[in-house]
Design a protein around this motif. Structure first.
Motif, short mmCIF file in Angstrom:
data_model
loop_
_atom_site.label_atom_id
_atom_site.label_comp_id
_atom_site.label_asym_id
_atom_site.label_seq_id
_atom_site.Cartn_x
_atom_site.Cartn_y
_atom_site.Cartn_z
N GLU A 97 -9.49 -0.46 8.62
CA GLU A 97 -9.47 -1.81 9.19
C GLU A 97 -8.04 -2.25 9.51
N LEU A 98 -7.11 -1.91 8.63
CA LEU A 98 -5.71 -2.27 8.86
C LEU A 98 -5.16 -1.49 10.05
N ARG A 99 -5.52 -0.22 10.16
CA ARG A 99 -5.04 0.57 11.28
C ARG A 99 -5.53 0.03 12.61
N LYS A 140 4.28 -4.78 1.97
CA LYS A 140 5.21 -4.48 3.06
C LYS A 140 5.30 -2.97 3.24
N TYR A 141 5.37 -2.28 2.11
CA TYR A 141 5.41 -0.81 2.15
C TYR A 141 4.15 -0.27 2.82
N LYS A 142 3.00 -0.83 2.45
CA LYS A 142 1.72 -0.38 3.01
C LYS A 142 1.67 -0.60 4.51
N ILE A 143 2.21 -1.74 4.98
CA ILE A 143 2.20 -2.05 6.41
C ILE A 143 3.02 -1.03 7.18
N VAL A 144 4.22 -0.74 6.68
CA VAL A 144 5.09 0.23 7.35
C VAL A 144 4.41 1.60 7.40
N LYS A 145 3.84 2.00 6.26
CA LYS A 145 3.18 3.31 6.17
C LYS A 145 2.01 3.40 7.16
N PHE A 148 1.60 1.75 10.02
CA PHE A 148 2.14 1.89 11.38
C PHE A 148 2.54 3.34 11.64
N GLN A 149 3.15 3.98 10.65
CA GLN A 149 3.55 5.38 10.81
C GLN A 149 2.34 6.28 10.98
N VAL A 192 8.97 3.65 12.97
CA VAL A 192 9.11 2.29 12.45
C VAL A 192 10.52 2.03 11.91
N ALA A 193 11.10 0.92 12.38
CA ALA A 193 12.31 0.36 11.78
C ALA A 193 11.89 -0.87 11.00
#
Length: 914
Positions: A603-605, A622-627, A629-630, A636-637
């Motif tokens: 769902e997040l993806r 925040k870590y989960k969001i970056v991961k 996106f990758q 990701v920056a």
């Protein structure tokens, strides 16, 4: 026990139970107890990950895949009988590795200097007395005091407090300080417990006494640091791509070597050993020895240019990673915004005054209907400014032209607003001295002072939450006159307050009332002071966006880079700021931490494929969001300054920390540090990153192009069974690769950005440095043209010397002249090539033929080197060269002109004609 349960235990327990659990008392620990606990728990420090030793770091630069290939290449050259060549290749490797190590050491020293901070001290109670110790020596059970401006040294439970407000933005990303007290309220979101304070935060007003329950890595800050340090660093795209490129080039070189070995055996009938040596020479010729120095120089030049733009890069490869960035996950507070509360509007019942000037600056003014207005020109404005200034505990000191705030950001904004209205606060304080104060608390959400008005009267000044303050008002001031507050007045002000909130602005109500001096002010109760008030108006404020952020976001969008806000602030504030600065449209979905916890990975993806904003998020989220996106294939920056940003900074392809406001934990986790905390510097850094990637491609195109004219003569020799003498010897081939080509290739690494570099989409991860376009241009365009010219030069000298196509010069002076001319033709064709490679689409004349002076230095170098090879006795024998006539030199000097014009025609035909 997990951290959440520990927080709940100390927050919800009675203070006597807390003393019992920590084996402490209200008067603190004894010195002996403190020493024993220091031995048990260790220093109150955030342990940093062990740095690689200098020798490990040094050796790392000599053991990359490309470096290993060069070590092997040098060894092959020595085995094939060319000792000088092998040593030269090894020297290239040694110089490059040393240079890379030096660059990274310079960056690390700058980072260490940035992280140096003064020792932090804390007032603790030991042996029943207050004493000052270093914060690193505080232990669980210690009782300590906090004042405005103090850094909270450890996680602690408040014992008693007076008007304490704590800036927790380093942990939760919220720009508004939290009110703290000794009684428990759960609050909204993480770290919101009313009676707990956390390491890494700062007291901005009031004072308190607290008892420490966690230190060092056991604090909330330590837990986040541990999460950050446990993450493995993601290999940079450039490192992956260079490894891939090395494998590709190795396969090409050894395949060609094998083909030449077989042809030498069966077509030329060479003995096995001679065929092997010949093929090894061709393998070395096809390995681009200049690749590593060019890449390193390109990155170093990017680092140097970025340093001038306030961006400190800790690792060279991070420069190129920025160029591939497709998504920037950005914190809001202090990154996109100024982290300075600013008043925007002053509102009375009938008038709205606009306050200009952002941040804590006293330039700016108050306007009504577009006209500047001073506080004493409007009675309602005068009263409102008076309340804001005198009912205020904040002082602002101007040092070296910069304002230093002593107090809360909200109260500082009120003082600055008064200055913009022309109000002399120091003068008015003397005229209207404070008689009493009722400090702010989070229950009633108000603060009041009683000030002397004149010999007969005093005035009660009240400020606070609009919705709480308006309930205590029975009258209103309108155009200087005081009259009853009607239901219609209240409805109008409620609507205005709602409208401001919809704009993401916080409202504060201001009120007053007059009291007689004969009334006993000292015995006046809080209820007496804050009842039957006269409503004056409200002020609206927000943490404003950085002025340069609008252009920065626009450039990101032009460059096809998504900017996603990831903040600990509220949903309304996050969306308002995101829409205002152009990150998203009003249709963007806002996902808070609670929703994020409930979403599945799939769902997040899906959610992040559309416009999205993240609010009220915790560090691990925040870590989960970056991961995620990758996992969606994005480069990701992640930007940030707080401890809460560190895990995401570490996980991101490139982490960008703020140097001025950033915490040490954030800076340790980041690849790049903005020394001016300016988001706009990221855009400049991305441009540099893209330029570096483009320059590496230009170098590849340039260096691979010469392989074709180097190989074709040998192919003619092999396919003719040796009938056609070698038009180019192995030493001459390697002269091009390690001699004449080297400086121009390095100069391409310093090529300025193409005009359209920030109008293109980021480089796709699926696209490789050595792609079809590079191969086509290198082998089938530039390379083929150079091969035709070099072969023509070889035959031209033979025919001019009286030889025929079927009977070519061999083993005499005419043969040496022919090989020298062939070498010269390739060298001068490469002069045209380096000029052509400077741009992909734009005409080189538009970019500036002489813009890159390093190119012309390189061209001059290769001409001088070629001349030296042809006229220096001793060297002539080694490289099989001889002196050329003036007519031969004239032909060589003309070669670049048609090649440049042909390439310009191609660019016009494929790009500009449209």
């Amino acid at each position: 026990m997990d951290e959440k349960k520990i927080r709940e235990l100390y927050a919800e327990s009675e203070i006597e139970d807390v003393y019992h659990t920590l084996k402490s008392t209200a008067s603190g620990l004894s010195s002996e107890q403190a020493k024993e606990r220091l031995r048990k728990y260790g220093l109150n420090e955030i342990k940093r990950p062990p740095k690689q030793g200098q020798w490990q770091t040094f050796i790392k630069n000599f053991t990359t895949l490309m470096a290993i290939l060069l070590w092997i290449s040098g060894f092959i050259a020595i085995v094939s009988g060319t000792l000088e060549l092998g040593i030269a290749i090894w020297l290239v490797n040694i110089i490059n590795g040393t240079f890379s190590f030096w660059q990274e050491r310079q960056a690390q020293r700058a980072t260490d200097a940035l992280n140096k901070m003064l020792e932090s001290y804390v007032q603790v109670y030991r042996d029943g007395k207050k004493q000052q110790i270093e914060a690193k020596n505080i232990v669980p059970g210690d009782v300590f005091s906090l004042q405005a401006g103090s850094k909270v040294p450890a996680d602690a439970r408040i014992i008693k407090s007076t008007s304490l407000q704590v800036d927790q933005s380093a942990l939760n990303g919220e720009s508004v300080p939290e009110s703290k007290k000794n009684s428990f309220e759960p609050g909204e979101g993480k770290y919101a417990e009313s009676n707990l304070v956390y390491s890494g935060t700062t007291a901005v007003s009031g004072n308190a006494t607290a008892i420490c329950f966690s230190t060092g890595m056991d604090t909330e800050l330590g837990q986040i640091a541990n999460l950050t340090q446990s993450q493995e660093k993601v290999e940079s795209p450039l490192s992956r791509e260079l490894n891939r490129l090395t494998k590709q080039i190795s396969i090409i070189a050894f395949s060609i070597g094998l083909a030449f070995f077989i042809c030498a055996l069966f077509f030329v009938k060479y003995p096995f050993a001679k065929a092997f040596i010949f093929s090894l020479g061709m393998v070395v010729a096809f390995i681009p020895e200049g690749l590593l120095p060019t890449v390193t120089l390109s990155l170093a030049q990017g680092v140097k240019r970025m340093a001038k733009k306030h961006a400190l890069v800790k690792e060279l490869n991070s420069v190129e990673t920025l160029g591939e960035t497709t998504v920037i996950c950005s914190d809001k507070t202090g990154t996109l915004t100024q982290n300075q509360m600013t008043i925007h509007y002053i509102r009375t019942l009938n008038d709205e005054f606009t306050v200009s000037g952002d941040g804590y600056v006293n330039n700016g003014q108050v306007e009504l209907n577009g006209k500047q207005l001073f506080y004493d020109e409007h009675p309602d404005l005068k009263r409102l400014v008076q309340i804001a200034s005198l009912d205020n505990d904040t002082a602002i000191e101007n040092k070296d032209g910069k304002n230093k705030i002593m107090g809360t950001p909200t109260e500082a904004a009120l003082v600055i607003m008064a200055q913009k209205a022309g109000y002399d606060i120091h003068k008015e304080v003397l005229k209207m001295p404070r008689l009493r104060e009722f400090t702010f608390d989070s229950e009633r959400k108000k603060m009041s002072t009683i000030n002397q008005l004149n010999d007969e009267r005093a005035i009660v000044l009240v400020k606070g939450s609009y919705s709480d303050l308006i309930k205590d008002c029975t009258q209103i001031q309108v155009n200087g006159a005081i009259r009853p507050l009607t239901a219609s007045d209240r409805q109008k002000m409620d609507q205005l307050n709602h409208d401001y909130a919809a704009q993401g602005l916080r409202s504060m109500g201001l009120a007053f009332k007059l009291v007689d001096n004969n009334q006993s002010i000292n015995s006046m109760t809080l209820k007496d002071a804050e009842s039957e008030l006269i409503f004056s108006g409200l002020v609206t404020m927000s943490d404003p966006p950085r002025p340069e952020i609008y252009d920065a976001i626009k450039h990101c969008h032009d460059a096809k880079i998504r900017v996603v806000m990831v903040t600990g602030d509220s949903k309304l504030t996050a969306k308002t700021v995101a829409v205002k600065i152009g990150i998203t449209s009003d249709k963007a979905r806002v996902i808070d931490g609670r929703e994020l916890d409930e979403m599945s990975d799939s769902e997040l993806r899906e959610a992040i494929k559309d416009e999205v904003i993240f609010a009220r998020v915790a560090p691990e989220q925040k870590y989960k969001i970056v991961k995620t996106f990758q996992e969606n294939g994005e480069v990701v920056a992640s930007t940030g300054d707080g401890v809460n940003d560190a895990p995401a900074l570490k996980r991101a392809d490139i982490g960008i920390a703020m140097g001025l406001s950033g915490t040490d934990v954030a800076k340790d986790a980041a690849n790049m540090i903005l020394t001016d905390d300016n988001f706009a510097s990221i855009v400049a850094a991305i441009e540099e990153g893209r330029t570096v990637y483009s320059n590496i491609r230009k170098f590849l195109t340039y260096i691979l192009s010469s392989n074709v004219p180097e190989a074709i003569p040998s192919v003619l020799f092999l396919l003719s069974g040796g009938t056609i003498p070698l038009p180019l010897t192995v030493m001459q081939i390697l002269t091009i690769d390690l001699g004449t080509d080297m400086l121009p290739a390095l100069a391409l690494g310093a090529e300025p950005s193409d005009p359209d570099v920030m109008k293109q989409a980021p480089i796709s991860r699926k696209e490789h440095l050595l792609n079809k376009r590079v191969l086509f241009k290198s082998f089938l365009w530039y390379g083929l043209l150079e091969a035709l010219i070099s072969v023509a030069a070889y035959y031209f000298v033979n025919l001019r010397s009286g030889y025929t196509i079927n009977h070519l010069a061999s083993g005499n002076n005419f043969y040496v002249a022919a090989t020298t001319m062939t070498l010269g033709a390739i060298v001068f064709a490469q002069i045209a090539n380096v000029i052509n490679c400077r741009t992909e689409k734009v005409t080189v004349f538009k970019k500036g033929l002489f813009q890159n002076q390093h190119i012309w230095t390189g061209i001059l170098f290769e001409i001088v080197l070629f001349f030296a090879l042809t006229v220096t006795p001793g060297i002539q024998e080694v490289f099989n060269t001889t002196s050329l006539s003036w007519s031969d030199w004239l032909i060589l000097l003309v070669i670049p002109i048609p090649l440049v014009l042909i390439e310009e025609a191609r660019k016009w035909l494929f790009y500009h004609r449209k």
